[in-house]
Design an enzyme around this catalytic site. Sequence first.
Site, PDB file in Angstrom:
ATOM      1  N   SER A  15      46.492  39.586  39.118  1.00  0.00           N
ATOM      2  CA  SER A  15      46.891  38.210  39.401  1.00  0.00           C
ATOM      3  C   SER A  15      45.691  37.455  39.957  1.00  0.00           C
ATOM      4  O   SER A  15      44.542  37.873  39.789  1.00  0.00           O
ATOM      5  CB  SER A  15      48.071  38.180  40.375  1.00  0.00           C
ATOM      6  OG  SER A  15      48.657  36.895  40.422  1.00  0.00           O
ATOM      7  N   ASN A  16      45.958  36.326  40.576  1.00  0.00           N
ATOM      8  CA  ASN A  16      44.916  35.516  41.203  1.00  0.00           C
ATOM      9  C   ASN A  16      45.539  34.839  42.413  1.00  0.00           C
ATOM     10  O   ASN A  16      46.749  34.968  42.657  1.00  0.00           O
ATOM     11  CB  ASN A  16      44.346  34.507  40.198  1.00  0.00           C
ATOM     12  CG  ASN A  16      45.435  33.601  39.669  1.00  0.00           C
ATOM     13  OD1 ASN A  16      46.014  32.809  40.409  1.00  0.00           O
ATOM     14  ND2 ASN A  16      45.753  33.737  38.376  1.00  0.00           N
TER      15      ASN A  16
END
Lengths: 211, 211
Positions: free
Chosen positions: A21-22
């Site tokens: 993810s980020n």
Amino acid sequence: MRILITAGPTREHLDTVRFLSNSSSGRMGYAIAAEGIRRGHQVVLVSGPVDRPAPRGVLLESVTSAAEMFDACVRLFADCDAAVMAAAVCDYAPARPADRKLEKKTDGPLIVELHPTRDICAHLGAGKGHRVVVGFAMEDHDHHAHAEAKLQRKRCDAIVMNDRTSAGRDEGTIEILAARRGWRTPVSGSKDALARVIVDLVESLMSGAAG
Amino acid sequence: MRILITAGPTREHLDTVRFLSNSSSGRMGYAIAAEGIRRGHQVVLVSGPVDRPAPRGVLLESVTSAAEMFDACVRLFADCDAAVMAAAVCDYAPARPADRKLEKKTDGPLIVELHPTRDICAHLGAGKGHRVVVGFAMEDHDHHAHAEAKLQRKRCDAIVMNDRTSAGRDEGTIEILAARRGWRTPVSGSKDALARVIVDLVESLMSGAAG
């Protein structure tokens, strides 16, 4: 006007527990959605997993992965006049996610094969007709060149470039590149203030598209 | 008593934007920290990136990666009487993180090599002496066998096993395995209620260790 807005990160699961993810918090996309409602637009918000309530009055569609966001956007954009792609969509996902938690090996590497996810913004851009699509870019080097390439490749009406360091924060700086209008002077401020600038942009592109 | 508590996920960066993580919200670890303070203990909270304020009175150490959490825990456990390892530490991290955002390839896979991270709980367990270490396990299959293996391998005084489905939620179910005492009946409830059960456990183990 009916506006599709995407927000937040996506999560690309490697197994039932681990994911790629980020650090997107969804703050910017949610602020744009709230500003859209405030101006009397209909807002469809497609959101990745974030820890914040949807603004009152939006139609919320919650998704987890880039593939789910793709499907939701394609389906929902059919009834919309504009799309603002503020989500930080993962552009790679594990090729073969496991349906149970992988055992940790005592030592030795784990090799993971990632495949590119489908480009939501480019897909909407290709089929937009006279509708407006505003893409986002988050770069940490060669900012302008990357944003200019994205504008062309994704057939967007504009690209909003934001700085990597503003992810997850309350303030930020954006720089807007509009097709045939070039770069505007960067704007800094709270994400609510930046949301007003972005909704101004969408409204101005819509009146241009209509005119 | 001075208690080290870990909470939240860790993030293992692949480049400046993308990371591996999990859906831990930190709710359980923060609830245990708050309960520890309420009972008059000193609490050192080593937390991964979460979107919640630290309980008043705790000494907060914020970290991002498993390697940072390892270093903080080793340093801070030196002055503590017990450790409660509630964080969901990533057990794999990219072997060669990039110091700038990787370009997306137009197509074709991206191969990522992950290396095991150092086991914080096992490291503290090996050097704990008469101090108490409580580990956590989150499993989605072969729950009891995995937890029993962890208790031995990590030299913990107890393992708190929680269900994968409780990650990121306000309620959950835990099952406790204490060394030489076997499994206790599972307990369900709010994370505040579960925190009370876990601090009871730590206090009981400490009085056992002292006695």
